[in-house]
Design an enzyme around this catalytic site. Structure first.
Site, short mmCIF file in Angstrom:
data_model
loop_
_atom_site.label_atom_id
_atom_site.label_comp_id
_atom_site.label_asym_id
_atom_site.label_seq_id
_atom_site.Cartn_x
_atom_site.Cartn_y
_atom_site.Cartn_z
N ARG A 1 26.76 -6.96 41.31
CA ARG A 1 25.51 -7.72 41.54
C ARG A 1 24.48 -6.82 42.20
NH1 ARG A 1 26.35 -11.89 45.60
NH2 ARG A 1 25.02 -10.60 46.89
N ASN B 1 26.14 -4.50 44.86
CA ASN B 1 27.49 -4.83 45.32
C ASN B 1 28.48 -4.59 44.20
OD1 ASN B 1 27.02 -6.14 48.07
ND2 ASN B 1 25.59 -7.25 46.78
N SER C 1 29.90 -12.24 45.22
CA SER C 1 30.31 -13.64 45.08
C SER C 1 29.15 -14.57 44.70
CB SER C 1 30.97 -14.11 46.37
OG SER C 1 30.20 -13.72 47.47
N GLU D 1 29.81 -4.79 54.34
CA GLU D 1 29.38 -5.80 53.38
C GLU D 1 29.47 -7.20 53.99
OE1 GLU D 1 28.17 -5.07 50.44
OE2 GLU D 1 28.59 -2.95 50.70
N ARG E 1 19.18 -16.56 46.62
CA ARG E 1 19.56 -17.01 47.96
C ARG E 1 18.31 -17.06 48.82
NH1 ARG E 1 23.66 -12.55 49.55
NH2 ARG E 1 22.16 -11.40 48.29
P1 ADP Z 1 25.28 -6.76 52.92
O1 ADP Z 1 26.12 -5.84 52.09
O2 ADP Z 1 25.87 -7.04 54.26
O3 ADP Z 1 24.88 -8.00 52.17
P2 ADP Z 1 22.46 -6.03 52.70
O4 ADP Z 1 21.93 -4.67 52.50
O5 ADP Z 1 22.37 -6.94 51.52
O6 ADP Z 1 23.95 -5.92 53.24
O7 ADP Z 1 21.72 -6.69 53.92
C1 ADP Z 1 22.01 -8.01 54.36
C2 ADP Z 1 20.73 -8.83 54.42
O8 ADP Z 1 19.76 -8.18 55.24
C3 ADP Z 1 20.04 -9.00 53.07
O9 ADP Z 1 20.59 -10.12 52.38
C4 ADP Z 1 18.61 -9.22 53.48
O10 ADP Z 1 18.40 -10.57 53.89
C5 ADP Z 1 18.46 -8.34 54.70
N1 ADP Z 1 17.95 -7.01 54.33
C6 ADP Z 1 18.67 -5.93 53.95
N2 ADP Z 1 17.89 -4.89 53.65
C7 ADP Z 1 16.63 -5.30 53.86
C8 ADP Z 1 15.35 -4.68 53.73
N3 ADP Z 1 15.25 -3.41 53.34
N4 ADP Z 1 14.25 -5.41 54.03
C9 ADP Z 1 14.35 -6.69 54.43
N5 ADP Z 1 15.53 -7.33 54.58
C10 ADP Z 1 16.66 -6.66 54.29
MG MG Z 2 26.60 -6.00 50.06
MG MG Z 3 23.71 -8.09 50.53
#
Ligand code: ADP
Ligand code: MG
Ligand code: MG
Length: 472
Positions: free
Chosen positions: A127, A148, A153, A366, A448
């Protein structure tokens, strides 16, 4: 008012909203948008609805289509990375020195590499996640948050939410809006890819095994996919790490048995924290089963790889004769910066300390709730300054999506008008046999939405909720 937005006479009509909330909860239950409760995460005796928005969220059609069209390129990219072992080794060299989790994954990769792989078919269920960045010029662009390769999921439940939102919109009298909510069936798409991988394994006696965590609140999401497999006459079992630890074995041909022979392994776990889980992971990786993801594909999805990909010339290496593909993928990259020891890393630290509110600091984890924002970035980086440990993180430009007003329906919490931001995920499935890609598809989407006051998100982390795009 923007097209596709819910009109104020609906959004602010408290009697109507009250009625819609009741309608919405019942529709979610009827359509199977379900989750086990926090109190009894391993029992389906009493269940509730999975958190979701009252209304779908407007999303520009061209940006949605851009993300969908990119998916088959991303599938190819992830698969190419997973096969480029010297790239992985170089990209992750600084990270595995200081990050235990990634180092453990890397050790498994090295071990199976030395021993030789016993399965040449690879299945990817991935994803790619995006936010729509509202630039200072007022232009909105699609920016990738992450991709991912494991724990991708909510493909199951997001197959059920379109009907819920269409129903709510009809009851609210928003008939034009409900036509803009698309069908979505990642559960069926995942099952088709899993069934194909199972068929390629070539043993009618073998089963697909879902490797699950001990706490299984989100079981209905998996069941949607499992049941689609059973519909296709593909048998499925669910096992925890502990089950595999106690009953799993490899025969002389490295066929995996967990009481029954396993053809395909589909991991929906987020992490393996216990030593015995690493042993289990190694055993599975050694086996003949088709792994989803295999260890190299898992490594391809770590955030450090994402940062390295954004460096000049790296995408070109993976798509040497496809400048179009490179340009399309690169257009979605936000600024990503390395924190390795050395001058480049020092520059990144200085930049982050000067304007922490402009960035997100990410460890190699993650599942949401792990990132660091604002003043905490300074605290963490100053604590690590000059230290090789900072290579456990990457720094990323913070994306600023346009907020939208909506109501978030979460079990046991008050429902109030909330300023929200959304994240669009596009699912992809692919299968490679040896060197040949025999399956490469876009497999639906996931929207989401969370309150804009939360920096981090994730449904499993209890912040984001399920939503649908309302294309405008
Ligand atoms: P994970 O693998 O834990 O899901 P993510 O990189 O998706 O890690 O980050 C988790 C959450 O943090 C995202 O769903 C988003 O809401 C927020 N986030 C991550 N990166 C950014 C970014 N560059 N700008 C704004 N929000 C972010
Ligand atoms: Mg992730
Ligand atoms: Mg994420």
């Amino acid at each position: 008012m923007a097209a596709g937005a819910v009109p104020e006479e609906v959004l602010l009509n408290s009697d109507l909203i009250q009625e819609l909330k009741e309608v919405a909860r019942d529709a979610a239950l009827l359509h199977g948008v379900l989750m086990r409760t926090k109190e009894s995460p391993n029992s389906s005796e009493v269940v509730s609805y999975a958190p979701f928005t009252l209304f779908p969220t407007p999303l520009p059609r061209p940006l949605f289509q851009q993300a969908v069209q990119l998916q088959i390129l991303f599938n190819r990219l992830v698969d190419k990375i997973s096969q480029d072992l010297s790239f992985l080794e170089e990209a992750l060299a600084s990270t595995i020195k200081v990050d235990d989790f990634t180092a453990q994954l890397f050790n498994i990769h090295r071990t199976v590499q030395q021993e030789g792989h016993s399965q040449s078919t690879v299945l990817g269920l991935i994803r790619s996640d995006y936010m729509l960045d509202l630039g200072p010029d007022g232009k909105t662009t699609l920016k990738q948050i992450e991709f991912n390769t494991i724990a991708a999921s909510f493909g199951g439940l997001s197959s059920r939410t379109p009907d819920v939102h269409r129903h709510i919109l009809k009851v609210a009298g928003l008939l034009e809006h409900q036509k803009r909510v698309m069908d979505n069936n990642p559960a069926a798409e995942f099952a088709s890819a899993l069934a194909k991988a199972w068929e390629l394994y070539g043993s009618g006696r073998a089963v697909v095994m879902f490797l699950v965590e001990d706490v299984q609140r989100n079981i209905f999401d998996h069941r949607c996919v499992e049941n689609e497999l059973w519909k296709r006459n593909v048998p499925v079992i669910r096992k925890t790490f502990d089950d595999v630890f106690k009953t799993g074995l490899l025969d002389q041909e490295k066929k995996l048995f967990v009481l029954v022979p396993c053809a395909v392994l589909c991991g929906s776990f987020l992490c393996c924290v216990f030593l015995q889980n690493w042993e289990v992971r190694l055993m599975m990786e050694r086996s003949q089963a088709v792994k989803c993801p295999n260890i190299q594909t898992h490594l391809a999805g770590v955030k450090k790889v994402q940062q390295v990909l954004a460096q000049p010339g790296v995408l070109e290496k993976f798509f040497p004769n496809e400048p179009e593909a490179v340009a399309q993928i690169r257009a979605t990259f936000a600024g990503l910066y390395a924190l390795d020891v050395g001058e480049q890393g020092d520059r990144t630290v200085a930049m982050a300390l000067a304007n922490p509110e402009k960035f997100v600091l990410k460890p190699q984890r993650e599942g949401g709730g792990n990132n660091i924002y604002g003043e905490d970035i300074c605290r963490v980086l100053q604590g690590l300054k000059g230290n090789s440990e900072r290579a456990a993180y990457i720094l990323m430009d913070k994306i600023h999506p346009q907020p939208v007003e909506n109501y978030l329906l979460c079990c046991n919490s008050a429902v109030k008008l909330t300023t929200c931001v959304s994240e669009l995920g596009i699912f992809g499935t692919y299968i490679r046999q040896g060197t040949k890609m025999v399956w490469n598809q876009c497999a639906g989407h996931l929207l989401r939405t969370k309150s804009a006051e939360h920096d981090d998100g994730g449904i499993a982390a209890g912040v984001a909720v399920l939503d649908n795009p309302c294309l405008v």
